[in-house]
Design a protein around this motif. Structure first.
Motif, PDB file in Angstrom:
ATOM      1  N   ILE A   1      57.149  39.604  32.404  1.00  0.00           N
ATOM      2  CA  ILE A   1      55.976  40.228  32.651  1.00  0.00           C
ATOM      3  C   ILE A   1      55.271  39.468  33.929  1.00  0.00           C
ATOM      4  O   ILE A   1      55.017  38.453  33.977  1.00  0.00           O
ATOM      5  CB  ILE A   1      55.000  40.155  31.565  1.00  0.00           C
ATOM      6  CG1 ILE A   1      55.455  40.624  30.224  1.00  0.00           C
ATOM      7  CG2 ILE A   1      53.556  40.934  31.958  1.00  0.00           C
ATOM      8  CD1 ILE A   1      55.730  42.281  30.322  1.00  0.00           C
ATOM      9  N   SER A   2      55.104  40.468  34.915  1.00  0.00           N
ATOM     10  CA  SER A   2      54.295  39.954  36.076  1.00  0.00           C
ATOM     11  C   SER A   2      53.021  40.150  36.097  1.00  0.00           C
ATOM     12  O   SER A   2      52.521  40.957  35.365  1.00  0.00           O
ATOM     13  CB  SER A   2      55.030  40.669  37.358  1.00  0.00           C
ATOM     14  OG  SER A   2      56.240  40.527  37.470  1.00  0.00           O
ATOM     15  N   ILE A   3      52.190  38.983  36.409  1.00  0.00           N
ATOM     16  CA  ILE A   3      50.715  39.317  36.738  1.00  0.00           C
ATOM     17  C   ILE A   3      50.466  39.558  38.053  1.00  0.00           C
ATOM     18  O   ILE A   3      50.569  38.675  38.904  1.00  0.00           O
ATOM     19  CB  ILE A   3      50.248  37.660  36.268  1.00  0.00           C
ATOM     20  CG1 ILE A   3      50.394  37.429  34.871  1.00  0.00           C
ATOM     21  CG2 ILE A   3      48.510  37.778  36.411  1.00  0.00           C
ATOM     22  CD1 ILE A   3      50.211  35.916  34.253  1.00  0.00           C
ATOM     23  N   ASN A   4      49.848  40.723  37.994  1.00  0.00           N
ATOM     24  CA  ASN A   4      49.373  41.207  39.442  1.00  0.00           C
ATOM     25  C   ASN A   4      48.098  41.067  39.631  1.00  0.00           C
ATOM     26  O   ASN A   4      47.122  41.342  38.729  1.00  0.00           O
ATOM     27  CB  ASN A   4      49.679  42.791  39.639  1.00  0.00           C
ATOM     28  CG  ASN A   4      51.082  42.937  39.481  1.00  0.00           C
ATOM     29  OD1 ASN A   4      52.084  42.555  40.106  1.00  0.00           O
ATOM     30  ND2 ASN A   4      51.439  44.090  38.452  1.00  0.00           N
ATOM     31  N   LEU A   5      47.471  40.545  40.756  1.00  0.00           N
ATOM     32  CA  LEU A   5      46.251  39.979  40.791  1.00  0.00           C
ATOM     33  C   LEU A   5      45.579  41.124  41.946  1.00  0.00           C
ATOM     34  O   LEU A   5      46.193  41.255  42.978  1.00  0.00           O
ATOM     35  CB  LEU A   5      45.921  38.721  41.635  1.00  0.00           C
ATOM     36  CG  LEU A   5      46.508  37.879  40.574  1.00  0.00           C
ATOM     37  CD1 LEU A   5      46.278  36.249  41.193  1.00  0.00           C
ATOM     38  CD2 LEU A   5      45.872  37.740  39.084  1.00  0.00           C
ATOM     39  N   ILE A   6      44.447  42.017  41.587  1.00  0.00           N
ATOM     40  CA  ILE A   6      43.681  42.795  42.309  1.00  0.00           C
ATOM     41  C   ILE A   6      42.452  42.270  42.795  1.00  0.00           C
ATOM     42  O   ILE A   6      41.339  42.214  41.894  1.00  0.00           O
ATOM     43  CB  ILE A   6      43.605  44.318  41.756  1.00  0.00           C
ATOM     44  CG1 ILE A   6      44.986  44.734  41.402  1.00  0.00           C
ATOM     45  CG2 ILE A   6      42.886  45.110  42.630  1.00  0.00           C
ATOM     46  CD1 ILE A   6      45.130  45.921  40.471  1.00  0.00           C
ATOM     47  N   TRP A   7      41.987  41.811  44.110  1.00  0.00           N
ATOM     48  CA  TRP A   7      40.813  41.087  44.472  1.00  0.00           C
ATOM     49  C   TRP A   7      39.971  42.280  44.974  1.00  0.00           C
ATOM     50  O   TRP A   7      40.063  42.651  45.983  1.00  0.00           O
ATOM     51  CB  TRP A   7      41.134  39.997  45.305  1.00  0.00           C
ATOM     52  CG  TRP A   7      42.216  38.990  45.014  1.00  0.00           C
ATOM     53  CD1 TRP A   7      43.539  39.150  45.134  1.00  0.00           C
ATOM     54  CD2 TRP A   7      41.713  37.811  44.308  1.00  0.00           C
ATOM     55  NE1 TRP A   7      44.249  37.906  44.519  1.00  0.00           N
ATOM     56  CE2 TRP A   7      43.102  37.140  44.042  1.00  0.00           C
ATOM     57  CE3 TRP A   7      40.673  37.314  43.973  1.00  0.00           C
ATOM     58  CZ2 TRP A   7      43.266  35.648  43.412  1.00  0.00           C
ATOM     59  CZ3 TRP A   7      40.706  36.030  43.262  1.00  0.00           C
ATOM     60  CH2 TRP A   7      41.899  35.187  43.067  1.00  0.00           C
ATOM     61  N   TYR A   8      38.985  42.256  44.304  1.00  0.00           N
ATOM     62  CA  TYR A   8      38.033  43.434  44.534  1.00  0.00           C
ATOM     63  C   TYR A   8      36.464  42.868  45.222  1.00  0.00           C
ATOM     64  O   TYR A   8      35.796  42.040  44.552  1.00  0.00           O
ATOM     65  CB  TYR A   8      37.530  44.381  43.589  1.00  0.00           C
ATOM     66  CG  TYR A   8      36.657  45.486  44.077  1.00  0.00           C
ATOM     67  CD1 TYR A   8      37.625  46.506  44.658  1.00  0.00           C
ATOM     68  CD2 TYR A   8      35.486  45.600  43.898  1.00  0.00           C
ATOM     69  CE1 TYR A   8      36.824  47.837  44.843  1.00  0.00           C
ATOM     70  CE2 TYR A   8      34.610  46.565  44.484  1.00  0.00           C
ATOM     71  CZ  TYR A   8      35.432  47.847  44.969  1.00  0.00           C
ATOM     72  OH  TYR A   8      34.501  48.817  45.441  1.00  0.00           O
ATOM     73  N   GLY A   9      36.458  42.855  46.292  1.00  0.00           N
ATOM     74  CA  GLY A   9      35.326  42.261  47.187  1.00  0.00           C
ATOM     75  C   GLY A   9      35.726  41.036  47.834  1.00  0.00           C
ATOM     76  O   GLY A   9      36.881  40.810  48.095  1.00  0.00           O
ATOM     77  N   LYS A  10      34.742  40.094  48.396  1.00  0.00           N
ATOM     78  CA  LYS A  10      34.952  38.999  49.177  1.00  0.00           C
ATOM     79  C   LYS A  10      35.344  37.867  48.416  1.00  0.00           C
ATOM     80  O   LYS A  10      34.469  37.230  47.448  1.00  0.00           O
ATOM     81  CB  LYS A  10      33.791  38.762  49.886  1.00  0.00           C
ATOM     82  CG  LYS A  10      33.272  40.056  50.839  1.00  0.00           C
ATOM     83  CD  LYS A  10      34.362  40.180  51.860  1.00  0.00           C
ATOM     84  CE  LYS A  10      33.832  41.371  52.719  1.00  0.00           C
ATOM     85  NZ  LYS A  10      34.753  41.742  53.946  1.00  0.00           N
TER      86      LYS A  10
END
Length: 323
Positions: free
Chosen positions: A56-65
């Motif tokens: 299982i891959s952990i995908n990081l979605i960075w929202y904002g600064k």
């Protein structure tokens, strides 16, 4: 689009939760606990549903600064969970902490043979620095952001910056995990997601304890954050808790205690416990970095130090800490 949603971390007197529900909820967050004299033994049950298994891959979605240094704190934490981290870091380690999750998988295998071991790895990073959905997000928009990640063999983690307001954030939760419906190879399938908010400026006394003075309960001095960032170190604690809940109860029919509408999971069953001797307002006996004064209980890669929550041991019916 959404099949299940979850929310957590209702802060009240002594940070005791009350859970807000939307469909299926599995919750996790930050709270203090009742004393051992009043706490009743928990009886975890396996509800025969699938756990997250395989690669299982952990995908990081960075929202904002987010500063590069802030992203590095989380990236190193994810790297610390993998098998590579087990042999390259001092003990106790983040990898050793995560290895406790295998107890749930062994119990699931004893019940049915559908559960396979879980192997985590770092996946993609998506940067949304322009606030594509604005600075005030609903739960539905969080799931929409999560769907931008891979929707098969992945956990999509949405991380919102300190200037983003999220529905229920601070008032009722610090983070959430659940599942949505997406398309993979032309087929509709469930995908697991997590959302965690940076509480540094909005509610550090609720969501960044024990690195900030609490709003409620005993007013002990806050601990020094191990990576010198109250908001990000707080996010890591919540992320760790939610990862444990996602792995062991991804779709609402895995391991949990209590009613399905308000379940206690692998980490949320041990609120506010980080070391031996923990009680309301006191995180427990922790390690302290002699150079920085930061409190921690787990070593990570690249010399990082982290605070991770106690995990419930379903075999012993106790909360297990690293220190």
């Amino acid at each position: 689009m959404v099949s299940f949603l979850s929310s957590c971390n209702k802060l009240g007197l002594l940070f005791l939760f009350s859970v807000l529900l939307i469909g299926f909820n599995s919750c996790e967050g930050r709270r203090l606990v009742e004393s051992s004299e009043t706490q009743q033994p928990l009886q975890f049950q396996y509800h025969n549903g699938p756990l997250l298994g395989g690669k299982i891959s952990i995908n990081l979605i960075w929202y904002g600064k987010f500063k590069p240094s802030q992203r590095a704190i989380v990236l190193d934490f994810v790297a610390s969970l993998t098998s590579a981290g087990k042999s390259t870091t001092a003990q106790p380690s983040v990898a050793t902490w995560w290895k406790q999750i295998e107890r749930y998988y062994q119990l699931a295998k004893n019940k049915n043979r559908r559960s396979s071991n879980l192997v985590l790895s770092m996946g993609r990073q998506i940067l949304d620095e322009n606030y594509s959905l604005g600075k005030s997000l609903t739960t539905q928009q969080i799931v929409k952001l999560a769907s931008k990640g891979a929707q098969k063999d992945a956990i999509n983690v949405v991380l919102t910056s300190a200037d983003v307001v999220v529905e229920g954030f601070c008032m009722s939760r610090c983070g959430t995990h659940g599942s949505g419906l997406g398309s993979a190879s032309g087929k509709r399938s469930k995908f697991a997601y997590i959302w965690v908010g940076n509480s540094e400026t909005q509610c550090p006394g609720q969501c960044a304890w024990p690195f900030h003075q609490p709003i409620y309960g005993p007013q002990n001095p806050p601990l020094v954050a191990p990576n010198n960032d109250v908001g990000l170190d707080g996010m890591v604690v919540n992320l760790a808790s939610l990862l444990a809940g996602t792995a062991t109860n991804p779709f609402g029919n895995g391991f949990f205690q209590g009613p399905k509408e308000a379940p206690l999971e692998a980490a949320s069953a041990c609120p506010g416990i980080y070391g031996k001797g923990a009680y309301p307002g006191y995180a427990g006996e922790l390690l302290v970095d002699s150079a920085t004064g930061g409190s921690y209980n787990a070593h990570g890669v690249s010399g990082r130090k982290y605070l991770v929550p106690a995990l419930f041991d379903p075999a012993a019916s106790t909360c297990s800490t690293l220190v």
